[in-house]
Scaffold this motif. Structure first.
Motif, PDB file in Angstrom:
ATOM      1  N   THR A  48      85.865  17.448  24.516  1.00  0.00           N
ATOM      2  CA  THR A  48      85.784  16.801  23.199  1.00  0.00           C
ATOM      3  C   THR A  48      84.556  15.929  23.021  1.00  0.00           C
ATOM      4  OG1 THR A  48      87.071  14.894  23.986  1.00  0.00           O
ATOM      5  CG2 THR A  48      88.309  16.741  23.035  1.00  0.00           C
ATOM      6  N   SER A  73      89.489  17.238  17.446  1.00  0.00           N
ATOM      7  CA  SER A  73      90.682  17.144  16.610  1.00  0.00           C
ATOM      8  C   SER A  73      90.915  15.713  16.141  1.00  0.00           C
ATOM      9  CB  SER A  73      91.907  17.625  17.393  1.00  0.00           C
ATOM     10  OG  SER A  73      92.168  16.747  18.473  1.00  0.00           O
ATOM     11  N   HIS A  74      91.814  15.584  15.193  1.00  0.00           N
ATOM     12  CA  HIS A  74      92.174  14.250  14.697  1.00  0.00           C
ATOM     13  C   HIS A  74      92.745  13.409  15.836  1.00  0.00           C
ATOM     14  CE1 HIS A  74      93.604  11.114  12.041  1.00  0.00           C
ATOM     15  NE2 HIS A  74      94.828  11.248  12.537  1.00  0.00           N
ATOM     16  N   GLU A  75      93.527  14.038  16.701  1.00  0.00           N
ATOM     17  CA  GLU A  75      94.110  13.315  17.842  1.00  0.00           C
ATOM     18  C   GLU A  75      93.017  12.836  18.796  1.00  0.00           C
ATOM     19  OE1 GLU A  75      97.873  13.894  20.931  1.00  0.00           O
ATOM     20  OE2 GLU A  75      97.259  15.514  19.595  1.00  0.00           O
ATOM     21  N   SER A  76      91.967  13.656  18.973  1.00  0.00           N
ATOM     22  CA  SER A  76      90.843  13.254  19.825  1.00  0.00           C
ATOM     23  C   SER A  76      90.115  12.061  19.220  1.00  0.00           C
ATOM     24  CB  SER A  76      89.870  14.422  20.002  1.00  0.00           C
ATOM     25  OG  SER A  76      90.481  15.491  20.684  1.00  0.00           O
ATOM     26  N   GLU A  78      91.483   9.757  17.417  1.00  0.00           N
ATOM     27  CA  GLU A  78      92.343   8.590  17.644  1.00  0.00           C
ATOM     28  C   GLU A  78      92.185   8.077  19.074  1.00  0.00           C
ATOM     29  OE1 GLU A  78      96.297   9.821  16.657  1.00  0.00           O
ATOM     30  OE2 GLU A  78      96.053   9.365  14.516  1.00  0.00           O
ATOM     31  N   ARG A  79      92.149   9.001  20.050  1.00  0.00           N
ATOM     32  CA  ARG A  79      91.995   8.590  21.449  1.00  0.00           C
ATOM     33  C   ARG A  79      90.622   7.955  21.677  1.00  0.00           C
ATOM     34  NH1 ARG A  79      94.579  13.627  22.888  1.00  0.00           N
ATOM     35  NH2 ARG A  79      92.556  14.483  23.516  1.00  0.00           N
ATOM     36  N   THR A 191      96.190   4.387  28.215  1.00  0.00           N
ATOM     37  CA  THR A 191      97.157   3.839  27.270  1.00  0.00           C
ATOM     38  C   THR A 191      97.653   2.499  27.781  1.00  0.00           C
ATOM     39  OG1 THR A 191      99.189   4.297  26.037  1.00  0.00           O
ATOM     40  CG2 THR A 191      99.173   4.912  28.342  1.00  0.00           C
ATOM     41  N   THR A 197     104.945   6.126  26.867  1.00  0.00           N
ATOM     42  CA  THR A 197     104.076   7.275  26.657  1.00  0.00           C
ATOM     43  C   THR A 197     104.396   8.380  27.649  1.00  0.00           C
ATOM     44  OG1 THR A 197     101.780   7.992  26.469  1.00  0.00           O
ATOM     45  CG2 THR A 197     102.275   6.456  28.223  1.00  0.00           C
ATOM     46  N   THR A 201     100.356  16.051  24.529  1.00  0.00           N
ATOM     47  CA  THR A 201      99.869  15.806  23.181  1.00  0.00           C
ATOM     48  C   THR A 201     100.970  16.174  22.202  1.00  0.00           C
ATOM     49  OG1 THR A 201      99.007  18.040  22.930  1.00  0.00           O
ATOM     50  CG2 THR A 201      97.543  16.427  23.917  1.00  0.00           C
ATOM     51  N   ARG A 202     100.683  15.952  20.918  1.00  0.00           N
ATOM     52  CA  ARG A 202     101.684  16.285  19.903  1.00  0.00           C
ATOM     53  C   ARG A 202     101.959  17.783  19.859  1.00  0.00           C
ATOM     54  NH1 ARG A 202      98.332  12.593  15.713  1.00  0.00           N
ATOM     55  NH2 ARG A 202      98.923  10.566  16.564  1.00  0.00           N
ATOM     56  N   THR A 203     100.983  18.578  20.310  1.00  0.00           N
ATOM     57  CA  THR A 203     101.172  20.030  20.301  1.00  0.00           C
ATOM     58  C   THR A 203     101.760  20.544  21.602  1.00  0.00           C
ATOM     59  OG1 THR A 203      98.906  20.324  21.088  1.00  0.00           O
ATOM     60  CG2 THR A 203      99.253  20.342  18.697  1.00  0.00           C
TER      61      THR A 203
END
Length: 619
Positions: A48, A73-76, A78-79, A191, A197, A201-203
């Motif tokens: 990423t 990605s959007h998740e990347s 955010e991280r 985190t 946690t 990931t969400r996927t």
């Protein structure tokens, strides 16, 4: 009717139509501006993000800039944002420093220290199994970083959190500067430990490196600091053996190995090491988190107890020497080697020797007891040594002066005339009468009663506070063996030796106390002998090592100051652009440390040196 894409001017980073802008990355050949400098080259690339080396011409320093890829990605995103906020609050010598954050062509970046040296992963690929002393030295430095991050308090979005989990500890994320401290990097999936946690990931995709993740991370269970401890154990296993804990590359076979926990035990690798080290690694890589060490602090404590068995130099110095091609000999003072006891003749011989020694001890003790009854001079000398009356060689405490660090700072600030290479002899120690010293013990108990204390260590601390150093050295030999080897006893002995001006080369070669106060005094010893480069290495260790008795800020204050003076001396000896830059950075660090104390003479000295160095650079 279709709209043609607008042309983007090379002089601007904004445009009405953003599509070409999003897919554009810095041009290395064109040496484009990125963060505070110009792009020099690509250092590495992940899934990423890309890491660039940039050159900051104004400061004349190299920096590393981590830039998120356009297709992240959007998740990347955010991280990456979380990593920015976390790294901004970390301040530790063994963790990569952040200098700035921002956006380039709408892509977020983090500007960090550039590390002039390999990642641990690269070093293992090149060298294979590392020397045991180097492996343990690296482990000590990494453990310091993890212990700090696990215990540090963070404030994000006005909410306070306690502790941070790295979650992706592996050799690729451990950087080894050639002339600086080991750095832990890549907190991209870190985190806060107070946030529940998993490692999915969400996927449903696992984040982290499968060969180093703890079992609970692979099973999508909640993780805590013990997951980092597992990854640390897997990394240390690889450091020592030269092979991964799970060396399979085929993903399906790797999953099967992980599920069945098919590993080659350390005992079967044919590597001689202290049993304490082997036990530590085995406990770190336990499948059950409850069987692992309770904290990284416990891991670090064990490593710091084991490390002196290998080398008298600091871990930082050993690593630097190894990376720069020097030989780092390993002197293992005591090993717990498996199967040694299986030889019956060796056991028989050991038993015979033990019996002879026991008879000898009984014989000598009998002579001692009879001798003391006929001639009580020894007991009188002991009572005199333990007396609360001031002795001629004691240094009386100045009223109102801070006690905790005054002896160390005052003694170490003296020039080399106060130190002879041979050093003065330690005061004659009292005879060690072992467990039979009933009269000796009664005298020690009497001393404790006179001081109103029940604890021997507390008595030592009180004597240290009163600067009765001869009495401290007289008492320490009569502690139990375990107590004598304890950190606090070694530190109090060091303070006494310092207080009596009795440190010398042999003392520092033969002793090591893992305390910032000890390292500061060692640095001053080297400084006074004009061994400036070695002194600088030790000062860095002093400023980053915990202190049992001294005020850490005072240790850092002295370390930064004398480190800067050492850089000045090196610059005067061998003038070069690199030396001028190193001295400039050292005085800047001193000035930053004293930013709230501008009237401090050393703040003024820092400004004067910075001005002088700037003139030298501009010549």
């Amino acid at each position: 009717m279709t709209t043609q894409p607008q042309q983007i001017s090379s002089h601007t980073e904004t445009a009405v139509h953003s599509q070409p802008l999003i897919h554009r990355l810095p041009d290395v050949n064109a040496k484009e501006n990125l963060a505070s400098g110009r792009v020099v080259k690509i250092l590495g690339e992940g899934g990423t993000s890309i890491v660039y080396q940039v050159w900051n011409e104004q400061l004349a320093v190299k920096r590393a800039v981590k830039l998120l890829k356009p297709n992240a990605s959007h998740e990347s995103h955010e991280r990456f944002s979380q990593e920015m906020k976390i790294l901004a609050q970390l301040s530790h010598p063994n963790i990569i420093n952040v200098h700035s954050v921002g956006k380039w062509n709408n892509l977020p970046y983090i500007e960090m220290d550039y590390v002039d040296g390999p990642a641990l992963e690269t070093l293992i690929e090149q060298k294979g199994r590392l020397p045991l002393v180097v492996a343990v030295a690296i482990a000590v430095e990494v453990a310091k970083a993890l212990d700090y991050s696990h215990r540090h308090r963070y404030r994000i979005n006005n909410i306070e959190y306690h502790g941070l989990l790295h979650r992706d500890l592996k050799p690729a994320n451990i950087l080894l500067p050639r002339y600086d401290t080991v750095r832990l990097s890549d907190f991209g999936i870190a985190t806060l430990s107070t946030v529940s946690t998993t490692s999915m990931t969400r996927t449903g995709k696992i984040i982290g490196s499968m060969q180093y993740l703890a079992p609970e991370q692979l099973e999508d269970k909640c993780v805590d600091h013990r997951s980092d401890i597992y990854s640390f154990g897997a990394t240390l296993y690889e450091l020592i053996t030269g092979v991964k804990l799970f060396p399979e590359r085929n993903i399906s076979k790797l999953v099967r190995m992980r599920v069945k926990n098919e590993i080659v035990q350390l005992a079967d690798q044919g590597i001689k090491m202290p049993s304490e080290l082997e036990k530590l690694i085995n406990s770190c890589i336990s499948m059950n988190p409850n069987d692992r060490p309770a904290s990284m602090k416990k891991v670090l404590t064990t490593l710091e107890q084991v490390y002196p068995l290998f080398h008298e130099r600091s871990p930082e110095e050993v690593i630097s020497r190894y990376l720069n091609g020097e030989t780092v000999g390993t002197k293992i003072r005591k090993l717990s080697i498996r199967n040694r006891a299986h030889n019956p003749y060796r056991l028989l011989l050991a038993g015979g020797i033990a019996a002879v020694l026991l008879m000898l001890v009984i014989f000598i003790t009998g002579i001692f007891i009879v001798g003391t009854k006929k001639n009580p001079a020894f007991l009188e000398e002991l009572r005199s040594a333990m007396s609360s009356k001031p002795m001629s060689d004691d240094i009386q405490s100045a009223p109102g002066e801070p006690v905790r660090v005054k002896v160390v700072i005052r003694k170490m600030s003296q020039k080399s005339a106060a130190y002879s290479e041979k050093g003065s002899q330690l005061p004659e120690q009292l005879p060690n009468t072992g467990d039979f010293a009933g009269d000796t013990l009664s005298v020690l108990n009497l001393q404790l009663r006179e001081m109103g204390l029940n604890d021997t260590i507390e008595a030592l601390k009180e004597l240290d506070k009163q600067e009765k150093f001869t009495k401290v050295l007289a008492l320490i030999p009569h502690l139990s063996r375990d107590m004598k080897r304890s950190h606090i006893a070694l530190l109090l002995k060091h303070r006494a030796i310092m207080g009596l001006n009795q440190e010398n080369k042999n003392y520092y070669d033969d002793n090591n106390v893992n305390d910032g106060e000890y390292y500061l005094s060692k640095g001053m010893y080297l400084y006074n002998r004009q061994q400036y480069q070695r002194a600088i290495w030790i000062y860095r260790v002093a400023g980053s090592t915990a202190c049992e008795l001294a005020d850490p800020s005072e240790i850092q204050y002295e370390s930064l100051y004398y480190s800067a003076k050492s850089e000045n001396a090196l610059c005067d000896e061998r003038p070069s652009e690199q030396r001028l830059l190193a001295a400039t950075n050292a005085w800047k660090a001193m000035k930053v440390f004293l930013k709230d104390r501008p009237s401090d003479p050393r703040y003024i000295e820092s400004e004067q040196n910075l001005q002088r160095l700037a003139e030298e650079i501009n010549k």
